[in-house]
Design a protein around this motif. Sequence first.
Motif, PDB file in Angstrom:
ATOM      1  N   ARG A 221     -16.211 -32.992  19.367  1.00 51.19           N
ATOM      2  CA  ARG A 221     -15.709 -32.870  20.654  1.00 51.19           C
ATOM      3  C   ARG A 221     -14.222 -33.067  20.381  1.00 51.19           C
ATOM      4  NH1 ARG A 221     -20.161 -35.912  24.271  1.00 51.19           N
ATOM      5  NH2 ARG A 221     -21.697 -34.242  24.311  1.00 51.19           N
ATOM      6  N   ALA A 222     -13.764 -33.917  19.741  1.00 53.48           N
ATOM      7  CA  ALA A 222     -12.099 -34.013  19.334  1.00 53.48           C
ATOM      8  C   ALA A 222     -11.405 -32.795  19.020  1.00 53.48           C
ATOM      9  CB  ALA A 222     -11.888 -35.497  18.830  1.00 53.48           C
ATOM     10  N   ARG A 223     -12.488 -32.233  18.118  1.00 54.04           N
ATOM     11  CA  ARG A 223     -11.628 -31.101  17.381  1.00 54.04           C
ATOM     12  C   ARG A 223     -11.406 -29.925  18.069  1.00 54.04           C
ATOM     13  NH1 ARG A 223     -13.195 -29.813  12.162  1.00 54.04           N
ATOM     14  NH2 ARG A 223     -14.992 -31.089  12.349  1.00 54.04           N
ATOM     15  N   ARG A 224     -11.896 -29.842  19.398  1.00 51.50           N
ATOM     16  CA  ARG A 224     -11.587 -28.754  20.420  1.00 51.50           C
ATOM     17  C   ARG A 224     -10.478 -29.104  21.311  1.00 51.50           C
ATOM     18  NH1 ARG A 224     -17.923 -28.218  22.619  1.00 51.50           N
ATOM     19  NH2 ARG A 224     -18.962 -27.910  20.574  1.00 51.50           N
ATOM     20  N   ILE A 225     -10.190 -30.552  21.448  1.00 58.76           N
ATOM     21  CA  ILE A 225      -9.151 -30.836  22.227  1.00 58.76           C
ATOM     22  C   ILE A 225      -7.807 -31.080  21.518  1.00 58.76           C
ATOM     23  CG2 ILE A 225      -8.572 -32.616  24.036  1.00 58.76           C
ATOM     24  CD1 ILE A 225     -11.569 -32.854  24.756  1.00 58.76           C
TER      25      ILE A 225
ATOM     26  N   TYR B 117      -4.952 -42.373  22.076  1.00 63.97           N
ATOM     27  CA  TYR B 117      -5.236 -40.741  22.418  1.00 63.97           C
ATOM     28  C   TYR B 117      -5.540 -40.539  23.718  1.00 63.97           C
ATOM     29  CZ  TYR B 117      -5.603 -40.547  17.355  1.00 63.97           C
ATOM     30  OH  TYR B 117      -5.200 -40.557  15.916  1.00 63.97           O
ATOM     31  N   SER B 118      -4.973 -41.608  24.754  1.00 65.95           N
ATOM     32  CA  SER B 118      -5.336 -41.641  26.070  1.00 65.95           C
ATOM     33  C   SER B 118      -4.392 -40.317  26.899  1.00 65.95           C
ATOM     34  CB  SER B 118      -4.419 -42.745  26.991  1.00 65.95           C
ATOM     35  OG  SER B 118      -3.009 -42.952  26.662  1.00 65.95           O
ATOM     36  N   LYS B 119      -3.596 -39.486  26.204  1.00 65.57           N
ATOM     37  CA  LYS B 119      -2.811 -38.399  26.765  1.00 65.57           C
ATOM     38  C   LYS B 119      -3.655 -37.211  26.699  1.00 65.57           C
ATOM     39  CE  LYS B 119       0.530 -34.907  25.387  1.00 65.57           C
ATOM     40  NZ  LYS B 119       1.618 -34.623  24.694  1.00 65.57           N
ATOM     41  N   TRP B 120      -4.779 -37.238  25.837  1.00 70.32           N
ATOM     42  CA  TRP B 120      -5.836 -36.183  25.788  1.00 70.32           C
ATOM     43  C   TRP B 120      -7.170 -36.401  26.431  1.00 70.32           C
ATOM     44  CZ3 TRP B 120      -2.645 -37.283  21.759  1.00 70.32           C
ATOM     45  CH2 TRP B 120      -1.573 -36.523  21.398  1.00 70.32           C
ATOM     46  N   LEU B 121      -7.151 -37.651  26.873  1.00 74.25           N
ATOM     47  CA  LEU B 121      -8.376 -38.310  27.438  1.00 74.25           C
ATOM     48  C   LEU B 121      -8.549 -38.076  28.986  1.00 74.25           C
ATOM     49  CD1 LEU B 121      -9.334 -41.290  25.286  1.00 74.25           C
ATOM     50  CD2 LEU B 121     -10.121 -38.932  25.011  1.00 74.25           C
ATOM     51  N   ARG B 122      -7.147 -37.961  29.439  1.00 73.68           N
ATOM     52  CA  ARG B 122      -6.889 -37.864  30.918  1.00 73.68           C
ATOM     53  C   ARG B 122      -7.750 -36.606  31.420  1.00 73.68           C
ATOM     54  NH1 ARG B 122      -1.707 -40.178  29.711  1.00 73.68           N
ATOM     55  NH2 ARG B 122      -0.953 -37.923  30.053  1.00 73.68           N
TER      56      ARG B 122
ATOM     57  N   GLU C 277      -2.424 -31.737  13.687  1.00 75.64           N
ATOM     58  CA  GLU C 277      -1.890 -33.014  13.179  1.00 75.64           C
ATOM     59  C   GLU C 277      -2.433 -34.140  13.657  1.00 75.64           C
ATOM     60  OE1 GLU C 277       2.381 -32.642  13.392  1.00 75.64           O
ATOM     61  OE2 GLU C 277       2.607 -31.103  11.843  1.00 75.64           O
ATOM     62  N   ILE C 278      -2.576 -34.020  15.031  1.00 77.41           N
ATOM     63  CA  ILE C 278      -3.109 -35.022  15.779  1.00 77.41           C
ATOM     64  C   ILE C 278      -4.715 -35.509  15.274  1.00 77.41           C
ATOM     65  CG2 ILE C 278      -3.589 -36.242  18.178  1.00 77.41           C
ATOM     66  CD1 ILE C 278      -0.695 -35.823  17.293  1.00 77.41           C
ATOM     67  N   PHE C 279      -5.326 -34.455  15.099  1.00 78.67           N
ATOM     68  CA  PHE C 279      -6.773 -34.507  14.863  1.00 78.67           C
ATOM     69  C   PHE C 279      -6.673 -35.253  13.296  1.00 78.67           C
ATOM     70  CE2 PHE C 279     -10.569 -32.592  12.985  1.00 78.67           C
ATOM     71  CZ  PHE C 279     -11.424 -33.228  13.617  1.00 78.67           C
ATOM     72  N   ASP C 280      -5.781 -34.682  12.643  1.00 78.51           N
ATOM     73  CA  ASP C 280      -5.862 -35.325  11.213  1.00 78.51           C
ATOM     74  C   ASP C 280      -5.573 -36.703  11.314  1.00 78.51           C
ATOM     75  OD1 ASP C 280      -6.265 -32.721  10.057  1.00 78.51           O
ATOM     76  OD2 ASP C 280      -4.183 -32.505   9.700  1.00 78.51           O
ATOM     77  N   GLU C 281      -4.559 -37.403  12.120  1.00 81.89           N
ATOM     78  CA  GLU C 281      -4.662 -38.676  12.391  1.00 81.89           C
ATOM     79  C   GLU C 281      -5.935 -39.421  12.818  1.00 81.89           C
ATOM     80  OE1 GLU C 281      -1.312 -39.170  14.879  1.00 81.89           O
ATOM     81  OE2 GLU C 281       0.250 -38.372  13.286  1.00 81.89           O
ATOM     82  N   PHE C 282      -6.696 -38.553  13.743  1.00 81.71           N
ATOM     83  CA  PHE C 282      -7.763 -39.046  14.527  1.00 81.71           C
ATOM     84  C   PHE C 282      -8.866 -39.236  13.256  1.00 81.71           C
ATOM     85  CE2 PHE C 282     -11.886 -38.303  16.722  1.00 81.71           C
ATOM     86  CZ  PHE C 282     -11.882 -39.163  17.850  1.00 81.71           C
ATOM     87  N   LEU C 283      -8.786 -38.430  12.475  1.00 82.12           N
ATOM     88  CA  LEU C 283      -9.827 -38.658  11.386  1.00 82.12           C
ATOM     89  C   LEU C 283      -9.638 -39.772  10.870  1.00 82.12           C
ATOM     90  CD1 LEU C 283     -10.331 -34.876   9.878  1.00 82.12           C
ATOM     91  CD2 LEU C 283     -11.849 -36.018  11.697  1.00 82.12           C
ATOM     92  N   GLU C 284      -8.391 -40.285  10.557  1.00 83.98           N
ATOM     93  CA  GLU C 284      -8.326 -41.488   9.763  1.00 83.98           C
ATOM     94  C   GLU C 284      -8.682 -42.655  10.546  1.00 83.98           C
ATOM     95  OE1 GLU C 284      -4.204 -41.985   9.160  1.00 83.98           O
ATOM     96  OE2 GLU C 284      -3.787 -40.090   7.867  1.00 83.98           O
ATOM     97  N   GLU C 285      -8.752 -42.720  12.006  1.00 82.55           N
ATOM     98  CA  GLU C 285      -9.208 -43.637  12.858  1.00 82.55           C
ATOM     99  C   GLU C 285     -10.578 -43.542  12.782  1.00 82.55           C
ATOM    100  OE1 GLU C 285      -7.343 -45.732  14.157  1.00 82.55           O
ATOM    101  OE2 GLU C 285      -5.408 -44.501  13.933  1.00 82.55           O
ATOM    102  N   VAL C 286     -11.506 -42.430  12.884  1.00 84.74           N
ATOM    103  CA  VAL C 286     -12.661 -42.356  12.607  1.00 84.74           C
ATOM    104  C   VAL C 286     -13.187 -42.917  11.279  1.00 84.74           C
ATOM    105  CG1 VAL C 286     -14.735 -40.668  12.849  1.00 84.74           C
ATOM    106  CG2 VAL C 286     -12.909 -40.332  14.388  1.00 84.74           C
ATOM    107  N   SER C 287     -12.486 -42.890  10.441  1.00 82.47           N
ATOM    108  CA  SER C 287     -12.920 -43.145   9.112  1.00 82.47           C
ATOM    109  C   SER C 287     -12.879 -44.946   8.937  1.00 82.47           C
ATOM    110  CB  SER C 287     -11.913 -42.715   7.998  1.00 82.47           C
ATOM    111  OG  SER C 287     -12.207 -43.255   6.696  1.00 82.47           O
ATOM    112  N   ASP C 288     -11.865 -45.288   9.773  1.00 82.86           N
ATOM    113  CA  ASP C 288     -11.855 -46.645  10.018  1.00 82.86           C
ATOM    114  C   ASP C 288     -12.923 -47.220  10.837  1.00 82.86           C
ATOM    115  OD1 ASP C 288      -9.827 -46.860   8.185  1.00 82.86           O
ATOM    116  OD2 ASP C 288      -8.206 -46.893   9.979  1.00 82.86           O
ATOM    117  N   LEU C 289     -13.372 -46.393  11.637  1.00 80.66           N
ATOM    118  CA  LEU C 289     -14.374 -46.923  12.709  1.00 80.66           C
ATOM    119  C   LEU C 289     -15.607 -46.835  12.019  1.00 80.66           C
ATOM    120  CD1 LEU C 289     -14.902 -47.580  15.827  1.00 80.66           C
ATOM    121  CD2 LEU C 289     -15.258 -44.921  16.111  1.00 80.66           C
ATOM    122  N   VAL C 290     -15.934 -46.139  11.235  1.00 80.59           N
ATOM    123  CA  VAL C 290     -17.303 -46.082  10.480  1.00 80.59           C
ATOM    124  C   VAL C 290     -17.375 -46.990   9.221  1.00 80.59           C
ATOM    125  CG1 VAL C 290     -18.043 -43.866  11.475  1.00 80.59           C
ATOM    126  CG2 VAL C 290     -17.163 -43.999   9.369  1.00 80.59           C
ATOM    127  N   ASP C 291     -16.347 -47.507   8.994  1.00 81.47           N
ATOM    128  CA  ASP C 291     -16.407 -48.272   7.642  1.00 81.47           C
ATOM    129  C   ASP C 291     -16.954 -49.807   7.926  1.00 81.47           C
ATOM    130  OD1 ASP C 291     -15.640 -49.460   5.287  1.00 81.47           O
ATOM    131  OD2 ASP C 291     -13.618 -49.442   5.521  1.00 81.47           O
TER     132      ASP C 291
END
Length: 677
Positions: free
Chosen positions: A631-635, A672-677, A639-653
């Motif tokens: 779902r984040a891929r569509r929003i 990422y609150s800017k894209w969650l509003r 470049e922001i999504f690449d940074e988001f993947l790093e956060e996801v990698s830490d989340l599932v570690d």
Amino acid sequence: MSLMIDHISQVDGQLDRLQLSKQASALSSPELHSASDDAQDHFLSDPISGQGLDLHRILKLQAAIKILSTATSSRALLSSETILATLEQAQALHISATNNQERDGYTTQEQELHWLLVSKAATQTYGLILNVLLEQTLPLSSDIGYWNGILGSYRYTGLYTIQTSPLRLWRWANDVYSDAWQRLQSIRSAGDSNDEEEKQGSISDRWRQFYGLVKDSVRDRSLADMQSRFLSPLTMSRMEAHSKKKHLKKLREMSASGLGILMDEGMIFDVNDEGSVSSKSRSNSQNEWRSVVSKSVSLMETVLGSITVLELGASEFEETVFMGVDDNSGSTQHATEDQSSAQATRLGARLQHILRVNVPSHLAATKQLVRKYGKPSRLVRYWLPALALVLSSGTLLRVFVNRKAEIVRWIRDLGDTTIDFWNNWVVEPTKKVIGTIRHDKDSEIAIMSKESLQGDRASLERMVVDFAVDNPDASGGAPLTDAEIANIRAKVREGDLTPVLRAYEKDLRRPFMGTIKGDLIRALLIQVQKTKVDVEVAVGGIDNLLKSQELVFGFVGLTPGILVCIGVSRWLSGVFAGRRGRFQGGNQGSLIRTLRNVDRVLIGSVPTDNGMLSYKDHGMLLCEVHVLRERARRILPGEIFDEFLEEVSDLVDLRTGVERQIQVAERIRWAYSKWLR
């Protein structure tokens, strides 16, 4: 790429690094430098074992390895048919090497390639099973949500009772029929001595006997179900919905536990994050990775065989899995060359059995459980409106036939109105705007033509000049020269009508005589022409102002059509999107809900002794994170999504612990609150 594809690519890269490390060790060994360099036909000498190498077979093994590698394949996850075909090819190569009379099976290098091929196939099978478990676990939340809706509203419970009433009636009638048929068979078996008399009986007597047995069965079942009569149909439906929801939740927990076990315990090699083999791995046997592959294959077999046994809880399922995994590490590490080759062959056969038998059996069993405990089929849910539509089809057809001409006219008028609106309010204003941008003369806004002002001004000049020539007294008394006439023309262009005004003032002293004998009327008419020219000059100024804002007026004319088109398109998108609403807003809302589910999994988890998530909680977290990524891929932008993947990698570690994962989830929420509003 999805979460599973990233994980499989990482495992495949670890295998490649292990092989590169082993090749580097072999190249630095003294045995390599003392090996023979002789070659005959298509055979070469193995620098380690001294046996001949079949280049044709080595090339085939390398080609098969290339197919199974994620780095060289066009698809990271291959289909089961491709994996099976590659394993069958490797098995055929091993049989041909074993049956060769001139050679004694595989050489050392060929064994390494064979083991690498089987390991690559195990990695692909591992990814296939992970993807299957993930795709089967995600839809279960939708079915559980359906039962929550049934249990949360009496209106939905009543609707569910009506929807499933034909199935209940059918099961009751089937039970009555089966009971009556069994009684009839028992009566016939008990009355074999009177077989002749029974044959002489008529068909009506037999049907009468069967009908009586049916009535007895209905009466007996009514007495047996007397206790359930005290419960209302709504209560029984709620009990059924609660039972199905409970089984679905258990199936989801089992699937999540299996996913977590495979992710945490399967295909784990001793490779550093930097990509190098650890010192511990170098000091141990070079064949340790083979033991990891063997144990992972056993783990996959056991998980697939036990994951659909709902009688087991999540903890019992985990104990069953680990008890069923056979430990082949010692036999794999200390095996001889012949034993190692045979083990690789047996491992390939087990992988083929998993792909041919275990995976299809698991899919069929899971599908059967979902069909049994999931939400009813569309036929059950929509039979009532479908039946109403069928029953009213005759009336609807008559209405359509009787009003066919009106309906056709309405459709035609709607089409014509739509086309005219598009042409007149969208296409034509767009053409005018484009023409204005390109300075098209045909598209210029003009209140009056350019020639009108020029003609009236020239006429005024001629009138004033003729008046001055005819009345030299108004200009000084002497006949006018050409220079004076040219001066009068110049003054007229500037708005000066002195000769006419002097004569007008003179005749105005005696208006009656000036009208009869003088030029009062002529002077008055010249002033009317002057007023007309002044008005046209003023209108020309307004015209120039409009021309300077011509593009603005063009867009103003285009705006109503664009607004109507946007409104209609948004309405249609809202109609076809249903409850999801607008695409972007729906994705943002679903992203927030998925983050909420991630937070619930982390906060509601029961950590192990070392502060990490359990297998079940880790599997649930992986499912939610997979949905979060998609779902984040569509929003999110690239470049922001690449940074988001790093956060996801830490989340599932899993190694960081639950507390660190909760902090990562909180960081995702505010970063990422800017894209969650």
